[in-house]
Motif scaffolding. Structure first.
Motif, short mmCIF file in Angstrom:
data_model
loop_
_atom_site.label_atom_id
_atom_site.label_comp_id
_atom_site.label_asym_id
_atom_site.label_seq_id
_atom_site.Cartn_x
_atom_site.Cartn_y
_atom_site.Cartn_z
N UNK A 188 40.04 28.02 103.58
CA UNK A 188 41.34 27.12 103.67
C UNK A 188 42.54 28.07 102.94
N UNK A 189 42.04 29.22 102.60
CA UNK A 189 43.16 30.01 101.81
C UNK A 189 43.85 29.13 100.72
N UNK A 190 43.28 28.49 99.72
CA UNK A 190 43.86 27.75 98.58
C UNK A 190 42.82 27.66 97.63
N UNK A 191 43.25 27.44 96.31
CA UNK A 191 42.19 27.20 95.32
C UNK A 191 41.65 25.75 95.36
N UNK A 192 40.37 25.69 95.03
CA UNK A 192 39.92 24.25 95.14
C UNK A 192 39.51 23.68 93.64
N UNK A 193 39.94 22.47 93.63
CA UNK A 193 39.57 21.85 92.24
C UNK A 193 38.06 20.90 92.35
N UNK A 194 37.17 21.52 91.76
CA UNK A 194 36.03 20.84 91.66
C UNK A 194 36.36 19.68 90.55
N UNK A 195 36.10 18.46 91.21
CA UNK A 195 36.35 17.25 89.97
C UNK A 195 35.10 16.78 89.47
N UNK A 196 35.22 16.69 88.18
CA UNK A 196 33.95 15.95 87.70
C UNK A 196 33.73 14.54 87.95
N UNK A 197 32.78 13.86 87.52
CA UNK A 197 32.65 12.67 88.02
C UNK A 197 33.65 11.65 87.45
N UNK A 198 33.99 12.10 85.93
CA UNK A 198 35.02 11.24 85.13
C UNK A 198 36.25 11.27 85.96
N UNK A 199 36.89 12.73 86.35
CA UNK A 199 37.91 12.89 86.99
C UNK A 199 37.99 12.23 88.44
N UNK A 200 36.90 12.21 89.19
CA UNK A 200 36.98 11.45 90.28
C UNK A 200 37.19 9.98 90.06
N UNK A 201 36.47 9.34 89.11
CA UNK A 201 36.74 7.99 88.63
C UNK A 201 38.23 7.69 88.56
N UNK A 202 38.70 8.69 87.49
CA UNK A 202 40.21 8.54 87.26
C UNK A 202 41.05 8.43 88.51
N UNK A 203 41.09 9.59 89.39
CA UNK A 203 41.76 9.54 90.45
C UNK A 203 41.50 8.50 91.48
#
Length: 507
Positions: free
Chosen positions: A114-129
């Motif tokens: 994809x030519x971009x950095x990837x953010x690997x979300x934690x479970x807590x981050x996924x819940x927050x977003x």
């Protein structure tokens, strides 16, 4: 002759597009938005059902075939983003990449694709977003957000703009299918055991709203609408009561999905997961006892964009922000729509009408949307406006509110007779919204022959209730406006209010 500009005139001038690439356990999706704003509008949306999370719960690895499909999708998305001249691309990865032993190797290859950095979300981050997505998509939400993906379920409390501490559990559709070996009884036991380990979220759900986020639950809601012959095929803010929902969910669990009405609207790859979504939602309703279930089309992607807005923009009403955008893009004079808000408010106060907060914001939104159909053929302005509004991509708006907005502008163009529209949208609006829609339309039908949608006119021509009279004041320079057309509009307003119409020349 000057050259014709090739810049799109139907786009807001809010900078270049932004995009989210969401690498989920079931699908890999690209959504490009017009720009970063309070009322984000997708300009392109594409997903590939890769099934990255399939068998991760039992093998601990991402399937090689799923990885290949995902990498090809990401390479395609890179080209699409370049073509759209996207300014920022946020690439997110969730449960499947987080849990798999070959997840790091996949993410390394995915970044190259994809030519971009990837953010690997934690479970807590996924819940927050996910919760921030609900904040972005609902007006003052209050309840528990549940985001069901392919690999996991996130639960998080939300109250207005407050977002609590979230939790994540391996209860996604693919994970349940994998762990249960296809046994529905075993899946139910897995769900119950997991939910019993998070009692505080279900206890806090009692008597509040459960906001259901995720493609599987949206698919179930679509089938629920079909079963009810529901008149508005919009997923966001579709609300059903838990008792009715339980009956339908049990039907899904016990039926062959091929027999369900409108099953063709659900992709074949998602159909096997419907039963696991039904099992999970049934247990949440049974244990949490919410007052209602609201389907959210907003989730992690919209939450990520909302998080990047400045605090003042975050505080804007999402409905009024979207209505303001459409007013700017489609009205003959955007400022007139704002003046119409104040003009109608002045009349409501003189009439002694008490509006709830919801009724005030709906009336203001309707005023901003009142002129968006002017380019249509005169015979179809009402119908086109109704369709644009009823099926528009609005946030912060429930379905009865959609019906009110659509009916207000329909009656503004077509006249005040309730017989001009079908019974289904009238029943969706309900009697109070119906009454308010006709009143607002009657006011608009007086306003437009005076102002012809030009700014600066309505402030000079106030409309007031005085005792048993409804009085329109025209300054002397506008006295010639008081013809049969305007008299007819005033008469219709007076009849609706059981008041005597008067046009008064001042100055």
């Amino acid at each position: 002759m000057s050259p014709i500009s090739q810049e799109a005139q139907g786009r807001l001038k809010i900078g270049r597009p932004v995009a989210i690439i969401d690498i989920g356990s079931n699908s890999v999706r690209l959504v490009a938005y017009e720009g970063l704003s309070r009322a984000v509008t997708p300009i392109y949306n594409e997903k590939v059902l890769c099934g990255l999370g399939r068998h991760v719960a039992t093998t601990g690895r991402l399937d090689d075939g799923a990885v290949d499909r995902a990498l090809r999708a990401l390479a395609r998305f890179r080209v699409l983003c370049d073509t759209m001249q996207v300014s920022e691309v946020f690439v997110l990865a969730t449960a499947a990449a987080r849990d798999a032993s070959n997840g790091p190797a996949f993410l390394e290859a995915a970044e190259k694709a994809c030519g971009r950095p990837i953010s690997l979300l934690s479970g807590a981050e996924e819940a927050r977003f996910s919760a921030l997505g609900v904040v972005a998509g609902f007006h003052k939400p209050d309840g528990i957000v549940g985001d069901m993906g392919g690999g996991s379920l996130e639960l998080v409390d939300v109250d207005g703009s407050f977002v609590g501490q979230g939790t994540t559990m391996p209860l996604g559709g693919l994970a349940l299918q994998d762990m249960s070996g296809g046994s529905l009884k075993k899946a139910q036991k897995i769900v119950r055991a997991a939910l019993e380990r998070a009692p505080e979220y279900l206890a806090n759900l009692h008597g509040r709203t459960f906001y259901a986020v995720g493609g599987t639950w949206r698919a179930l809601a679509r089938l629920h609408q079909a079963a009810r012959d529901y008149p508005l095929h919009v997923m966001h803010s579709y609300i059903f009561n838990p008792e009715d929902g339980l009956d339908f969910l049990r039907l899904v669990e016990g039926a062959d999905t091929k027999t369900l009405k409108d099953i063709e609207s659900v992709s074949e790859a998602r159909r096997p997961l419907l039963v696991y979504g039904a099992i999970l939602l049934e247990e949440i309703i049974r244990l949490g006892e919410p007052k209602e279930v609201a389907i959210s089309a907003f989730g992690v992607r919209e939450g990520v964009l909302f998080d990047r807005l400045d605090p003042d923009t975050q505080k804007r009403d999402p409905l009024l922000a979207a209505a303001s955008d459409l007013n700017l893009l489609r009205s003959r004079s955007p400022r007139h729509g704002e003046e119409l808000c104040e003009w109608t408010e002045g009349f409501m106060k003189s009439l002694g009408v008490t509006e709830t907060e919801t009724e005030t914001r709906l009336r203001r939104a309707a005023c901003l949307l009142a002129d968006i159909g002017w380019r249509a053929h005169p015979d179809y302005r009402g119908e086109q406006s109704l369709n644009l509004i009823a099926y528009g991509a609005f946030a912060g708006l429930d379905h009865p509110g959609r019906a009110y907005l659509a009916l207000s502008i329909f009656f503004r163009h077509e006249g005040l007779s309730p017989d001009k529209v079908g019974s289904r949208i009238k029943s969706l609006a309900g009697p109070r919204h119906m009454e308010r829609a006709r009143l607002l339309a009657a006011l608009m039908r007086v306003a437009y022959p005076v102002s012809v949608s030009m700014e600066g006119i309505l402030p000079q021509a106030p409309l007031q209730a005085r005792g048993k009279q409804v009085v329109l004041q025209l300054p002397s320079q506008m006295k010639d406006l008081a013809n049969e057309r305007l008299a007819g509009r005033m008469k219709a307003l007076g009849k609706l209010l059981n008041m005597e119409p008067v046009v008064e020349i001042t100055g």
